[in-house]
Scaffold this motif. Structure first.
Motif, PDB file in Angstrom:
ATOM      1  N   GLU A  23       0.859  -1.183   0.045  1.00 13.51           N
ATOM      2  CA  GLU A  23       0.109  -0.053   0.016  1.00 13.51           C
ATOM      3  C   GLU A  23       0.835   1.298   0.031  1.00 13.51           C
ATOM      4  OE1 GLU A  23       0.212  -2.012   2.336  1.00 13.51           O
ATOM      5  OE2 GLU A  23       0.865  -1.111   4.412  1.00 13.51           O
ATOM      6  N   LEU A  24       2.082   1.345   0.751  1.00  9.48           N
ATOM      7  CA  LEU A  24       2.845   2.296   0.776  1.00  9.48           C
ATOM      8  C   LEU A  24       3.448   2.631  -0.691  1.00  9.48           C
ATOM      9  CD1 LEU A  24       4.900   2.473   4.049  1.00  9.48           C
ATOM     10  CD2 LEU A  24       2.999   4.000   3.287  1.00  9.48           C
ATOM     11  N   CYS A  25       3.714   1.351  -1.432  1.00  9.23           N
ATOM     12  CA  CYS A  25       4.250   1.538  -2.737  1.00  9.23           C
ATOM     13  C   CYS A  25       3.437   2.072  -3.526  1.00  9.23           C
ATOM     14  CB  CYS A  25       4.702   0.344  -2.964  1.00  9.23           C
ATOM     15  SG  CYS A  25       6.356  -0.726  -2.397  1.00  9.23           S
ATOM     16  N   GLY A  26       1.979   1.585  -3.530  1.00  7.72           N
ATOM     17  CA  GLY A  26       1.029   2.505  -4.455  1.00  7.72           C
ATOM     18  C   GLY A  26       1.039   3.804  -4.118  1.00  7.72           C
ATOM     19  N   GLU A  27       0.972   4.168  -2.736  1.00  6.16           N
ATOM     20  CA  GLU A  27       0.868   5.774  -2.418  1.00  6.16           C
ATOM     21  C   GLU A  27       1.714   6.481  -3.124  1.00  6.16           C
ATOM     22  OE1 GLU A  27      -1.751   8.133  -1.669  1.00  6.16           O
ATOM     23  OE2 GLU A  27      -2.079   6.205  -0.857  1.00  6.16           O
ATOM     24  N   ALA A  28       3.420   5.954  -2.897  1.00  2.00           N
ATOM     25  CA  ALA A  28       4.206   6.710  -3.606  1.00  2.00           C
ATOM     26  C   ALA A  28       4.056   6.972  -5.048  1.00  2.00           C
ATOM     27  CB  ALA A  28       5.875   5.948  -3.056  1.00  2.00           C
ATOM     28  N   LEU A  29       3.578   5.775  -5.802  1.00  2.89           N
ATOM     29  CA  LEU A  29       3.581   5.671  -7.069  1.00  2.89           C
ATOM     30  C   LEU A  29       2.626   6.621  -7.431  1.00  2.89           C
ATOM     31  CD1 LEU A  29       3.769   1.928  -8.581  1.00  2.89           C
ATOM     32  CD2 LEU A  29       4.611   4.209  -9.347  1.00  2.89           C
ATOM     33  N   ARG A  30       1.411   6.762  -6.877  1.00  2.00           N
ATOM     34  CA  ARG A  30       0.562   7.619  -7.042  1.00  2.00           C
ATOM     35  C   ARG A  30       1.158   9.163  -6.976  1.00  2.00           C
ATOM     36  NH1 ARG A  30      -3.968  10.544  -5.036  1.00  2.00           N
ATOM     37  NH2 ARG A  30      -3.252  10.274  -2.839  1.00  2.00           N
ATOM     38  N   LEU A  31       1.787   9.365  -6.104  1.00  2.00           N
ATOM     39  CA  LEU A  31       2.344  10.643  -5.806  1.00  2.00           C
ATOM     40  C   LEU A  31       3.320  11.053  -7.062  1.00  2.00           C
ATOM     41  CD1 LEU A  31       2.957  10.842  -2.082  1.00  2.00           C
ATOM     42  CD2 LEU A  31       1.044  11.754  -3.216  1.00  2.00           C
ATOM     43  N   GLY A  32       4.318  10.058  -7.407  1.00  2.00           N
ATOM     44  CA  GLY A  32       5.174  10.161  -8.378  1.00  2.00           C
ATOM     45  C   GLY A  32       4.370  10.376  -9.607  1.00  2.00           C
ATOM     46  N   ARG A  33       3.274   9.783  -9.964  1.00  2.00           N
ATOM     47  CA  ARG A  33       2.600  10.016 -11.337  1.00  2.00           C
ATOM     48  C   ARG A  33       2.111  11.297 -11.133  1.00  2.00           C
ATOM     49  NH1 ARG A  33      -0.263   4.011 -10.734  1.00  2.00           N
ATOM     50  NH2 ARG A  33       1.596   2.776 -11.619  1.00  2.00           N
ATOM     51  N   ILE A  34       1.266  11.730 -10.176  1.00  2.00           N
ATOM     52  CA  ILE A  34       0.791  12.973 -10.143  1.00  2.00           C
ATOM     53  C   ILE A  34       1.805  14.304 -10.320  1.00  2.00           C
ATOM     54  CG2 ILE A  34       0.003  15.018  -8.677  1.00  2.00           C
ATOM     55  CD1 ILE A  34      -1.627  12.867  -7.123  1.00  2.00           C
ATOM     56  N   LEU A  35       3.158  14.053  -9.868  1.00  2.00           N
ATOM     57  CA  LEU A  35       4.227  14.855  -9.714  1.00  2.00           C
ATOM     58  C   LEU A  35       4.532  14.992 -11.452  1.00  2.00           C
ATOM     59  CD1 LEU A  35       5.857  16.971  -8.247  1.00  2.00           C
ATOM     60  CD2 LEU A  35       7.692  14.970  -7.842  1.00  2.00           C
ATOM     61  N   ALA A  36       4.739  13.915 -12.080  1.00  2.71           N
ATOM     62  CA  ALA A  36       5.167  13.618 -13.666  1.00  2.71           C
ATOM     63  C   ALA A  36       4.110  14.221 -14.501  1.00  2.71           C
ATOM     64  CB  ALA A  36       5.115  12.222 -13.880  1.00  2.71           C
ATOM     65  N   GLY A  37       2.852  14.431 -13.952  1.00  2.00           N
ATOM     66  CA  GLY A  37       1.831  15.109 -14.914  1.00  2.00           C
ATOM     67  C   GLY A  37       2.080  16.577 -14.704  1.00  2.00           C
ATOM     68  N   LEU A  38       2.699  17.044 -13.339  1.00  2.00           N
ATOM     69  CA  LEU A  38       2.444  18.297 -12.964  1.00  2.00           C
ATOM     70  C   LEU A  38       4.028  19.062 -13.653  1.00  2.00           C
ATOM     71  CD1 LEU A  38       1.187  18.298  -9.605  1.00  2.00           C
ATOM     72  CD2 LEU A  38       0.071  19.192 -11.605  1.00  2.00           C
ATOM     73  N   MET A  39       5.096  18.155 -13.796  1.00  5.38           N
ATOM     74  CA  MET A  39       6.277  18.741 -13.823  1.00  5.38           C
ATOM     75  C   MET A  39       6.872  17.642 -15.049  1.00  5.38           C
ATOM     76  SD  MET A  39       8.020  19.609 -10.231  1.00  5.38           S
ATOM     77  CE  MET A  39       9.182  20.616 -10.766  1.00  5.38           C
ATOM     78  N   ALA A  40       6.244  18.090 -16.398  1.00  8.71           N
ATOM     79  CA  ALA A  40       6.345  16.926 -17.264  1.00  8.71           C
ATOM     80  C   ALA A  40       7.852  17.062 -18.016  1.00  8.71           C
ATOM     81  CB  ALA A  40       5.320  17.363 -18.205  1.00  8.71           C
ATOM     82  N   ASP A  41       8.318  18.377 -17.694  1.00 10.87           N
ATOM     83  CA  ASP A  41       9.688  18.697 -18.331  1.00 10.87           C
ATOM     84  C   ASP A  41      10.857  18.314 -17.411  1.00 10.87           C
ATOM     85  OD1 ASP A  41       8.375  19.546 -20.658  1.00 10.87           O
ATOM     86  OD2 ASP A  41       8.162  21.561 -19.756  1.00 10.87           O
ATOM     87  N   GLU A  42      10.601  17.763 -16.233  1.00 13.06           N
ATOM     88  CA  GLU A  42      11.631  17.370 -15.368  1.00 13.06           C
ATOM     89  C   GLU A  42      12.151  15.779 -15.681  1.00 13.06           C
ATOM     90  OE1 GLU A  42      13.611  18.980 -13.621  1.00 13.06           O
ATOM     91  OE2 GLU A  42      12.656  21.237 -13.710  1.00 13.06           O
ATOM     92  N   PRO A  43      13.185  15.633 -16.128  1.00 12.80           N
ATOM     93  CA  PRO A  43      13.753  14.130 -16.582  1.00 12.80           C
ATOM     94  C   PRO A  43      13.688  13.348 -15.133  1.00 12.80           C
ATOM     95  CG  PRO A  43      15.261  15.554 -16.995  1.00 12.80           C
ATOM     96  CD  PRO A  43      14.148  16.429 -16.606  1.00 12.80           C
ATOM     97  N   GLU A  44      14.223  13.765 -13.936  1.00 10.38           N
ATOM     98  CA  GLU A  44      14.340  12.976 -12.974  1.00 10.38           C
ATOM     99  C   GLU A  44      13.059  12.936 -12.298  1.00 10.38           C
ATOM    100  OE1 GLU A  44      16.959  11.506 -12.512  1.00 10.38           O
ATOM    101  OE2 GLU A  44      17.391  11.781 -10.296  1.00 10.38           O
ATOM    102  N   VAL A  45      12.052  13.604 -12.487  1.00 10.69           N
ATOM    103  CA  VAL A  45      10.830  13.023 -12.070  1.00 10.69           C
ATOM    104  C   VAL A  45      10.213  11.787 -12.762  1.00 10.69           C
ATOM    105  CG1 VAL A  45       8.180  13.881 -11.897  1.00 10.69           C
ATOM    106  CG2 VAL A  45       9.839  15.487 -11.413  1.00 10.69           C
ATOM    107  N   HIS A  46      10.575  11.582 -14.036  1.00  8.17           N
ATOM    108  CA  HIS A  46      10.186  10.685 -14.815  1.00  8.17           C
ATOM    109  C   HIS A  46      11.267   9.579 -14.700  1.00  8.17           C
ATOM    110  CE1 HIS A  46       7.377  12.700 -17.299  1.00  8.17           C
ATOM    111  NE2 HIS A  46       8.293  13.487 -17.500  1.00  8.17           N
ATOM    112  N   GLY A  47      12.467   9.700 -14.280  1.00 14.70           N
ATOM    113  CA  GLY A  47      13.352   8.609 -13.622  1.00 14.70           C
ATOM    114  C   GLY A  47      12.883   8.009 -12.592  1.00 14.70           C
ATOM    115  N   LEU A  48      12.231   8.755 -11.572  1.00 12.60           N
ATOM    116  CA  LEU A  48      11.963   8.422 -10.229  1.00 12.60           C
ATOM    117  C   LEU A  48      10.607   7.668 -10.477  1.00 12.60           C
ATOM    118  CD1 LEU A  48      11.679   7.754  -7.250  1.00 12.60           C
ATOM    119  CD2 LEU A  48      10.359   9.901  -7.148  1.00 12.60           C
ATOM    120  N   VAL A  49       9.848   7.853 -11.359  1.00 16.76           N
ATOM    121  CA  VAL A  49       8.640   7.254 -11.690  1.00 16.76           C
ATOM    122  C   VAL A  49       9.042   5.873 -12.268  1.00 16.76           C
ATOM    123  CG1 VAL A  49       6.456   6.935 -13.022  1.00 16.76           C
ATOM    124  CG2 VAL A  49       7.065   9.259 -11.822  1.00 16.76           C
ATOM    125  N   ALA A  50       9.774   5.942 -13.421  1.00 12.82           N
ATOM    126  CA  ALA A  50      10.430   4.451 -13.865  1.00 12.82           C
ATOM    127  C   ALA A  50      10.742   3.764 -12.961  1.00 12.82           C
ATOM    128  CB  ALA A  50      11.325   5.061 -14.946  1.00 12.82           C
TER     129      ALA A  50
END
Length: 421
Positions: free
Chosen positions: A216-243
């Motif tokens: 459940e914690l992994c799911g919550e972190a993933l959800r936050l990461g995906r939100i952040l990737a949507g909000l900061m689409a030009d930041e490669p490290e955000v996509h790196g973390l989501v990946a």
């Protein structure tokens, strides 16, 4: 009907709470007060929706209810007379402009920016790491203090105190409700990413307790990461973390045996890896790649995870590339833990002796004095070199250092096998 409505309210609240708190924080400039107002709106929904039915636009309803409570709040606070006039005028004007909310209308036009500002507030450097994690899960994850306490094996009052102090610290520091300027963004973004990954890691390998993972914690972190990737689409490290999180999360089911016992990476049944999450992770890594520039620490770790994900089995893993990626990671973010992981990669690519040299060089590292993975890795390498008696000693030592019951049992079992018991 009542039960169904309450389930609907819970689901809507889970989705919308962070957006509402973010939008309110922009207006009242106080994250604690914003959360209280949002909670008041939730209470109103719990009272009215079972009787009147769920509104067509529940998010807008909750937001409007919270705004009305903001007006009431400032009207009844004599000490805030000037602010009352200012905010009441502002909010009433917004309500007049927007009421009644159109069905299907978005909650607020700039809500994405508001949410992003809330992410940066919850992870502000003025707060301790523990406070950042607790506040992030509370405000953005929508978890209760009890849920956060259970997740991190901390007493609920302790979590509540951390959150209260965090809000007070933010208020006293007069932290502005804004995304940092470009010059500060990288520094602040790294703090945000660190907290999200910390939450994920606690779910991926629980520090303590009876369970090795907390999905459940992994799911919550993933959800936050995906939100952040949507909000900061030009930041490669955000996509790196989501990946990184997507690919690692793909292995969660395979990390546990039938009775919940840990299954190490080399022994996992890869048919149990979630292929959808792997595809999502590889796509996120490709987005980071497409944005150009050198890989940051999360994209590098995602590239390592991708090597595992692409291999048909453990034997076909490209360990030489993984070792090279760890070399790059050690150059970029040198740390004893990265060095320990690099030792594992070197051992897989060039033989256990190569890895053992690196591990032995870490023997006196203060940061690893109580880190169970140092003797665990050393035990594994000694076992592969046929030095079973020494390996058994290392596994037993590692077992005394871990606070996770499942992991302790695994280490003791390995020690017994090395000792021929």
């Amino acid at each position: 009907m009542g039960s169904e409505t309450h389930c609907s309210i819970e689901a809507i609240w889970r989705i919308e709470a962070a957006k509402i708190i973010a939008a309110l924080t922009r207006r009242v400039r106080d994250v604690g007060l914003a959360e209280e107002l949002a909670q008041d709106a939730l209470v109103a929904a719990l009272e009215q929706w079972p009787r009147d039915g769920v509104p067509v636009n529940p998010a807008a309803w909750l937001m409007a209810a919270a705004k009305h409570r903001a007006i009431d709040h400032f009207r009844h606070r004599a000490l805030h007379e000037r602010k009352e006039a200012e905010l009441t005028w502002e909010i009433e004007a917004q309500l007049a402009d927007g009421a009644p909310p159109a069905p299907g209308a978005s909650l607020e036009d700039p809500v994405g920016d508001d949410l992003l500002r809330l992410v940066f507030i919850a992870c502000h450097p003025v707060l301790s790491r523990e406070a950042r994690v607790a506040l992030t899960l509370r405000l953005l994850g929508g978890l209760t203090t009890d849920e956060i306490g259970r997740a991190f094996l901390v007493a609920e009052p302790t979590v509540a105190q951390r959150i209260v102090r965090a809000k007070r610290s933010l208020a006293e520091a007069r932290v502005p409700f804004e995304v940092p300027e470009a010059g500060e963004l990288a520094k602040r973004l790294s703090s945000v990413l660190e907290v999200i990954y910390l939450i994920f890691n606690e779910g991926y390998s629980a520090t303590a307790g009876d369970d090795w993972t907390r999905p459940e914690l992994c799911g919550e972190a993933l959800r936050l990461g995906r939100i952040l990737a949507g909000l900061m689409a030009d930041e490669p490290e955000v996509h790196g973390l989501v990946a990184l999180m997507e690919i690692q999360a793909s292995r969660l089911h395979a990390r546990l045996g039938p009775d919940g016992e840990p299954v190490l990476l080399m022994d996992q049944n890869r048919a149990r890896w979630d292929r959808l999450l792997i595809r999502r992770g590889l796509a996120a890594l490709a987005r980071a790649d497409a944005l150009g520039g050198a890989y940051g620490p999360y994209a590098l770790q995602a590239a390592i995870a991708a090597c595992h994900a692409r291999a048909a089995d453990a034997a076909q893993t490209d360990w030489v590339r993984i070792a090279a990626l760890y070399d790059a990671l050690a150059q970029l973010t040198p740390s004893p833990v990265v060095e320990l992981n690099r030792a594992v990669a070197l051992a897989m690519a060039f033989g256990p002796a190569a890895g053992l040299d690196v591990v032995d060089a870490l023997a006196d590292e203060p940061a690893l004095r109580h880190y169970h993975l140092l003797p665990s890795v050393r035990g594994d390498l000694l076992q592969r070199l046929g030095r079973d008696a020494e390996a058994a000693v290392e596994f037993r030592r590692a077992a005394t250092l871990t606070r996770n019951l499942r992991e302790r049992n695994l280490l003791l079992d390995r020690a017994r096998r090395c000792a021929g018991l």
